[in-house]
Design a protein around this motif. Sequence first.
Motif, PDB file in Angstrom:
ATOM      1  N   ASP A   1      -9.123   1.572 -11.168  1.00 25.63           N
ATOM      2  CA  ASP A   1      -9.118   2.803 -11.956  1.00 25.63           C
ATOM      3  C   ASP A   1      -7.870   2.902 -12.814  1.00 25.63           C
ATOM      4  O   ASP A   1      -7.955   3.227 -13.986  1.00 25.63           O
ATOM      5  CB  ASP A   1      -9.230   4.018 -11.033  1.00 25.63           C
ATOM      6  CG  ASP A   1      -9.341   5.307 -11.828  1.00 25.63           C
ATOM      7  OD1 ASP A   1     -10.208   5.382 -12.722  1.00 25.63           O
ATOM      8  OD2 ASP A   1      -8.543   6.223 -11.581  1.00 25.63           O
TER       9      ASP A   1
ATOM     10  N   LEU B   1      -4.657  13.200  -3.908  1.00 27.33           N
ATOM     11  CA  LEU B   1      -4.607  11.761  -3.616  1.00 27.33           C
ATOM     12  C   LEU B   1      -4.510  11.516  -2.117  1.00 27.33           C
ATOM     13  O   LEU B   1      -5.154  10.604  -1.590  1.00 27.33           O
ATOM     14  CB  LEU B   1      -3.433  11.103  -4.339  1.00 27.33           C
ATOM     15  CG  LEU B   1      -3.561  10.985  -5.843  1.00 27.33           C
ATOM     16  CD1 LEU B   1      -2.262  10.452  -6.442  1.00 27.33           C
ATOM     17  CD2 LEU B   1      -4.737  10.098  -6.232  1.00 27.33           C
TER      18      LEU B   1
ATOM     19  N   VAL C   1       3.950   8.743  -7.057  1.00 28.39           N
ATOM     20  CA  VAL C   1       2.714   8.239  -7.666  1.00 28.39           C
ATOM     21  C   VAL C   1       2.162   9.294  -8.625  1.00 28.39           C
ATOM     22  O   VAL C   1       1.718   8.959  -9.731  1.00 28.39           O
ATOM     23  CB  VAL C   1       1.673   7.833  -6.594  1.00 28.39           C
ATOM     24  CG1 VAL C   1       0.327   7.511  -7.225  1.00 28.39           C
ATOM     25  CG2 VAL C   1       2.179   6.634  -5.788  1.00 28.39           C
TER      26      VAL C   1
ATOM     27  N   TYR D   1       2.053   1.517 -10.212  1.00 29.97           N
ATOM     28  CA  TYR D   1       1.005   1.688  -9.215  1.00 29.97           C
ATOM     29  C   TYR D   1      -0.311   1.152  -9.757  1.00 29.97           C
ATOM     30  O   TYR D   1      -0.498   0.994 -10.965  1.00 29.97           O
ATOM     31  CB  TYR D   1       0.847   3.163  -8.818  1.00 29.97           C
ATOM     32  CG  TYR D   1       0.152   4.007  -9.866  1.00 29.97           C
ATOM     33  CD1 TYR D   1      -1.192   4.354  -9.737  1.00 29.97           C
ATOM     34  CD2 TYR D   1       0.827   4.452 -11.000  1.00 29.97           C
ATOM     35  CE1 TYR D   1      -1.830   5.120 -10.704  1.00 29.97           C
ATOM     36  CE2 TYR D   1       0.202   5.211 -11.966  1.00 29.97           C
ATOM     37  CZ  TYR D   1      -1.130   5.543 -11.813  1.00 29.97           C
ATOM     38  OH  TYR D   1      -1.764   6.287 -12.775  1.00 29.97           O
TER      39      TYR D   1
ATOM     40  N   LEU E   1      -6.788   9.015  -0.011  1.00 32.57           N
ATOM     41  CA  LEU E   1      -6.165   7.796   0.516  1.00 32.57           C
ATOM     42  C   LEU E   1      -6.037   7.765   2.030  1.00 32.57           C
ATOM     43  O   LEU E   1      -6.077   6.694   2.633  1.00 32.57           O
ATOM     44  CB  LEU E   1      -4.757   7.636  -0.076  1.00 32.57           C
ATOM     45  CG  LEU E   1      -4.685   7.282  -1.551  1.00 32.57           C
ATOM     46  CD1 LEU E   1      -3.286   7.531  -2.087  1.00 32.57           C
ATOM     47  CD2 LEU E   1      -5.094   5.844  -1.763  1.00 32.57           C
TER      48      LEU E   1
ATOM     49  N   THR F   1      -4.552   1.859  -8.644  1.00 36.90           N
ATOM     50  CA  THR F   1      -5.518   2.481  -7.745  1.00 36.90           C
ATOM     51  C   THR F   1      -6.869   1.823  -7.951  1.00 36.90           C
ATOM     52  O   THR F   1      -7.218   1.422  -9.065  1.00 36.90           O
ATOM     53  CB  THR F   1      -5.637   3.998  -7.998  1.00 36.90           C
ATOM     54  OG1 THR F   1      -5.932   4.223  -9.372  1.00 36.90           O
ATOM     55  CG2 THR F   1      -4.363   4.718  -7.600  1.00 36.90           C
ATOM     56  N   CYS F   2      -7.613   1.703  -6.867  1.00 38.90           N
ATOM     57  CA  CYS F   2      -8.910   1.042  -6.943  1.00 38.90           C
ATOM     58  C   CYS F   2      -9.823   1.576  -5.843  1.00 38.90           C
ATOM     59  O   CYS F   2      -9.360   2.124  -4.853  1.00 38.90           O
ATOM     60  CB  CYS F   2      -8.750  -0.474  -6.836  1.00 38.90           C
ATOM     61  SG  CYS F   2      -7.792  -1.028  -5.413  1.00 38.90           S
TER      62      CYS F   2
ATOM     63  N   LEU G   1     -10.214   5.785  -1.699  1.00 43.18           N
ATOM     64  CA  LEU G   1      -9.347   5.215  -2.714  1.00 43.18           C
ATOM     65  C   LEU G   1      -8.280   4.366  -2.056  1.00 43.18           C
ATOM     66  O   LEU G   1      -7.860   4.646  -0.938  1.00 43.18           O
ATOM     67  CB  LEU G   1      -8.684   6.367  -3.500  1.00 43.18           C
ATOM     68  CG  LEU G   1      -7.789   6.013  -4.674  1.00 43.18           C
ATOM     69  CD1 LEU G   1      -8.620   5.413  -5.821  1.00 43.18           C
ATOM     70  CD2 LEU G   1      -7.049   7.250  -5.165  1.00 43.18           C
ATOM     71  N   ARG G   2      -7.856   3.344  -2.766  1.00 44.98           N
ATOM     72  CA  ARG G   2      -6.732   2.525  -2.339  1.00 44.98           C
ATOM     73  C   ARG G   2      -5.660   2.619  -3.421  1.00 44.98           C
ATOM     74  O   ARG G   2      -5.983   2.654  -4.606  1.00 44.98           O
ATOM     75  CB  ARG G   2      -7.161   1.078  -2.154  1.00 44.98           C
ATOM     76  CG  ARG G   2      -7.896   0.880  -0.843  1.00 44.98           C
ATOM     77  CD  ARG G   2      -9.162   0.082  -1.044  1.00 44.98           C
ATOM     78  NE  ARG G   2      -9.821  -0.148   0.236  1.00 44.98           N
ATOM     79  CZ  ARG G   2     -10.781   0.626   0.710  1.00 44.98           C
ATOM     80  NH1 ARG G   2     -11.189   1.663   0.031  1.00 44.98           N
ATOM     81  NH2 ARG G   2     -11.358   0.370   1.862  1.00 44.98           N
ATOM     82  N   CYS G   3      -4.414   2.653  -3.003  1.00 45.25           N
ATOM     83  CA  CYS G   3      -3.301   2.746  -3.956  1.00 45.25           C
ATOM     84  C   CYS G   3      -2.243   1.717  -3.563  1.00 45.25           C
ATOM     85  O   CYS G   3      -1.783   1.692  -2.418  1.00 45.25           O
ATOM     86  CB  CYS G   3      -2.702   4.151  -3.952  1.00 45.25           C
ATOM     87  SG  CYS G   3      -1.329   4.362  -5.122  1.00 45.25           S
TER      88      CYS G   3
ATOM     89  N   HIS H   1       0.845  -1.188   0.000  1.00 43.35           N
ATOM     90  CA  HIS H   1       0.000   0.000   0.000  1.00 43.35           C
ATOM     91  C   HIS H   1       0.885   1.245   0.000  1.00 43.35           C
ATOM     92  O   HIS H   1       1.943   1.266   0.629  1.00 43.35           O
ATOM     93  CB  HIS H   1      -0.912   0.018   1.233  1.00 43.35           C
ATOM     94  CG  HIS H   1      -2.037  -0.950   1.132  1.00 43.35           C
ATOM     95  ND1 HIS H   1      -1.979  -2.214   1.654  1.00 43.35           N
ATOM     96  CD2 HIS H   1      -3.246  -0.845   0.530  1.00 43.35           C
ATOM     97  CE1 HIS H   1      -3.106  -2.852   1.398  1.00 43.35           C
ATOM     98  NE2 HIS H   1      -3.896  -2.037   0.710  1.00 43.35           N
TER      99      HIS H   1
END
Length: 167
Positions: free
Chosen positions: A93, A46, A22, A74, A50, A76-77, A58-60, A13
């Motif tokens: 994403d 971001l 990122v 990276y 996050l 992201t979702c 968001l998750r990265c 993460h």
Amino acid sequence: MTPSPSPSVTVRHARPADLPRVAELAAEHAAYEKATPPAPGLADRLAALLFATHAPRLRCLVAERPGDGRLVGYATCAPELSTWDGREYLHLDCLFLEVGQRGLGAGPKLMDAVVAEARALGLPEVQWQTPAWNEGAIRFYDRLGAHAKEKVRYTLPVTDTPSAPAG
């Protein structure tokens, strides 16, 4: 010089300190897709998504090269809803790797981490899209066993004043 294989790339993460890199990768991603570059301040935006004190939107996940710790990719979702299925899914994403890191094993590791994220959230499926011209990505996703669906993606900017269709 040929890039070294990345089987030992670590996927983890993202941390707040990762966000400037990122943002750089996101700009490379936009350039690769011939899209408008991200507006200045992306790392800050971001961070708000996050690392919010309430539930993050968001998750990265980042792919980190061993030795020097350089971030080379990276993903992201975020959870989304499907009206037709009446359930949530994880929307991937973005997934991007530096040009020299493609085909070396980092992509499958990022996808495995995205699937693990969906599992951890109790979500039954991951969905995403890629440009129709991106044959390398399509081959990659096909090798993973993913199934493509034909759709056209639209965007509609939201302005302060509503506009009516001409006619």
